[in-house]
Design an enzyme around this catalytic site. Structure first.
Site, PDB file in Angstrom:
ATOM      1  N   THR A   1      46.733  46.512  25.552  1.00 40.78           N
ATOM      2  CA  THR A   1      45.893  47.296  26.450  1.00 40.78           C
ATOM      3  C   THR A   1      45.625  46.521  27.687  1.00 40.78           C
ATOM      4  OG1 THR A   1      44.708  48.343  24.764  1.00 40.78           O
ATOM      5  CG2 THR A   1      43.661  48.291  26.880  1.00 40.78           C
TER       6      THR A   1
ATOM      7  N   GLU B   1      38.575  39.189  23.589  1.00 39.92           N
ATOM      8  CA  GLU B   1      37.141  39.364  23.376  1.00 39.92           C
ATOM      9  C   GLU B   1      36.628  38.586  22.178  1.00 39.92           C
ATOM     10  OE1 GLU B   1      36.421  43.741  25.392  1.00 39.92           O
ATOM     11  OE2 GLU B   1      36.630  43.594  23.236  1.00 39.92           O
TER      12      GLU B   1
ATOM     13  N   ASN C   1      31.720  44.568  21.369  1.00 36.79           N
ATOM     14  CA  ASN C   1      32.134  45.963  21.272  1.00 36.79           C
ATOM     15  C   ASN C   1      31.093  46.868  20.638  1.00 36.79           C
ATOM     16  OD1 ASN C   1      34.834  46.145  22.469  1.00 36.79           O
ATOM     17  ND2 ASN C   1      35.191  44.437  21.055  1.00 36.79           N
TER      18      ASN C   1
END
Lengths: 383, 383
Positions: free
Chosen positions: B179, B259, B378
């Site tokens: 992504t 992340e 997230n």
């Protein structure tokens, strides 16, 4: 209750010293008949633990006298020596029952890639057989827990017979059987082929649709044992429905107690061209780490769910798909729908509905949120 | 450096107010030629963002004058209105350049399912075109960051030409293109079909093999623009190798900044029957939440990795597979190998080697550990 709710079964759960702290870790479930028809389904992982390789052979015979189960070690990836350990365990239980090892199923759960402490396990198995009793179902369910915080049991009464069950599984919970062990018992009178057909049909729609963390296990086993002790030959459809209810109950308990989870999420795919499409779409959402983190944060981030549907081969038109979270249609025709701030995610139960608008089939996959607790549990402890 | 390292390119990154806090959020990369040959590859997710639908059409023409990129919103699942927004952005940039909108690629990144604040975006795009300069590469790379903690840039010198690039992507990083957005530039003289073939070959082995969290995005775009400003027509093989190096460099930067990650994990599958088997086996390990939690906890829990291999269709014999973590062969022939306590997982870089013993093909998939930081990032922020 649990596996001893139906007549003809005895069970026990004892402490053999496999788990630290002296909690119960070895269980047996014994079928005293008069029938011992049985069937089992196993993990589809190609890396199969020794007890799975053994139990597949036992299940092929269609007769099971007893199941011996241990927590504290999966006996997976242990090579020929590990297989010998399983064989010795079955022999030991068979000797104690004065029966045949070929009708003793073995289930193990715990860390992969370590040998079991055999003297302790064999002592425990012996002790469990010796103490197996009509009221031992709950102890057995307690003994097979690993990271499970509670024992999982279920039972249902049918017309002249009973179905009982116990299960374990809190992590490595994934498709093609959640990572789990489950023993289902009934005093209905069934043949082994009936057991097989009914068990496969029931697990396909229940345990197979639990997908907690996308990780398929090496040890999954679900066994159904029929003692015939009620003398009742059940209506197959009615029995199948009852069996499915028991499996569904246990499967939902697995999700409710999944490692670190704070939410139980039902992902429903509706309007699918066929059931396989519905399962594929629902499972893809159930496996989205990003979406599952958002649910943990009580953020109705529907784009993450829809992006997961987009990675599947299920039939749908991206400009026609609708998506609701807890009944609020936040996505309509592939675009922004109702205000996402209307979604209430404060409760434990969350329902995601994906409407593929491609047909009339539907399926639900059960999962849970991805939490800091899950990471801690799987980072800080070998299991 | 970055995208402006090769001659013929100008770039800028400006603050348009799409991100909170006034940081840069709109970038342009302008190709002043003399050539404007280009190619692009896109996400294979069937839910494609408006800028992807637009840019696919632009890329088909094989000519790109400029790329305009924004953070602060993905413009995905926004329906026909969202597509109009993308079209308007391309028109706006084309007007500022006195050129054709049909040669302006658009890339967006950020939350799915929200409209972009168009007046601010158009103002920002105008401002970016106005300030685009030879030294603007780093600002452009900075502007496309979302949860990226650092800007990702790379460049390499070839025989008479240069390849430069920038990328973003820290979450929703998964297969069939992580992504991400990436812009690669070169002053080599290439045709559009050459750009296409070379870019596909390079991304297949680099960006396609980054699998940070298993979530495929709606917005992935990698574009290669060739200005021809060096006057050099490169040797294709040499250029391809250089382009692959730049893509590999950027892909590795994505994993290193993923992340919440504390470990960069290279999963190497060797001894595979073919490359597809190697990629499938490596990717399955790279997607195991359980294994990735274990790595976060510095626990060499190889059973979790092997269980992931067991879920694939790759050719191997479960009794022949070997597995090493950081060079220690903890699993030999499907069973217990060297002492797992010998594995040192204290550093950032971790290598898992799966030897399928089924042939001579190999592949590496890049991933990272699954951490409490990932969950926090997230769960607590919509992105």
């Amino acid at each position: 209750m649990s596996v001893t709710a139906p007549n003809g079964f005895r069970a026990a759960g004892v402490s053999a010293g496999l788990k630290p702290g002296g909690s119960r870790d070895v269980a047996v479930v014994v079928n005293d008949g008069p029938s011992r028809a049985a069937a089992a389904v196993f993990t589809r992982n190609r890396i199969k633990a020794a007890p799975v390789l053994w139990s597949q052979q036992v299940a092929e015979g269609g007769r099971v006298r007893a199941v011996v189960l241990n927590a504290g070690g999966a006996n997976a990836c242990t090579g020929p020596a590990g297989f010998q350990d399983t064989h010795a365990t079955a022999e030991h239980v068979a000797d104690a029952l004065e029966d045949s090892a070929g009708e003793v199923l073995v289930c193990s759960t715990g860390i992969i890639g370590e040998r079991l402490p055999m003297p302790r396990l064999l002592d425990g198995a012996q002790q469990a057989v010796g103490s197996a009793a009509r009221d031992g179902g709950l102890d057995a369910a307690d003994a097979i827990r690993t990271t499970d915080t509670v024992a999982k049991i279920a039972f249902k009464r049918g017309a002249g017979y009973t179905v009982g069950g116990m299960a374990k599984g809190a992590g490595m919970l994934a498709p093609e059987l959640a990572t789990m062990l489950a023993v289902i018992t009934t005093d209905a009178d069934l043949t082994a082929p009936q057991c097989d057909g009914l068990l496969r049909a029931a697990t396909r729609r229940t345990f197979d649709r639990v997908d907690s963390d996308g990780c398929a296990s090496t040890n999954d086993t679900v066994v159904l044992m029929a003692s015939g002790a009620s003398g009742t030959t059940p209506d197959e459809a009615e029995f199948g429905a009852l069996l499915t209810e028991v499996c569904d109950d246990l499967a939902r308990q697995l999700v409710a107690d999944a490692e670190g989870s704070t939410k139980s999420i039902a992902v429903e795919a509706v309007g699918a061209a066929d059931e396989a499409d519905a399962v594929e779409a629902a499972r893809s959402v159930a496996r989205s780490n990003l979406f599952k983190c958002a649910v943990f944060g009580e953020d109705p981030n529907w784009g993450r769910a829809l992006a997961a549907v987009g990675t599947t081969g299920a039939r749908f038109d991206p400009d026609e798909v609708n998506l609701a979270i807890n009944g609020v249609w936040v996505c309509r025709r592939g675009a922004i729908g109702d205000d996402r701030s209307k979604v209430d995610l404060s409760g434990r139960d969350v329902t995601v509905t994906v409407d593929l608008q491609a047909g009339s089939a539907a399926a639900t996959v059960w999962t849970n949120d991805l939490t800091t607790g899950y990471v801690h549990e799987n980072a800080d402890y070998s299991s």
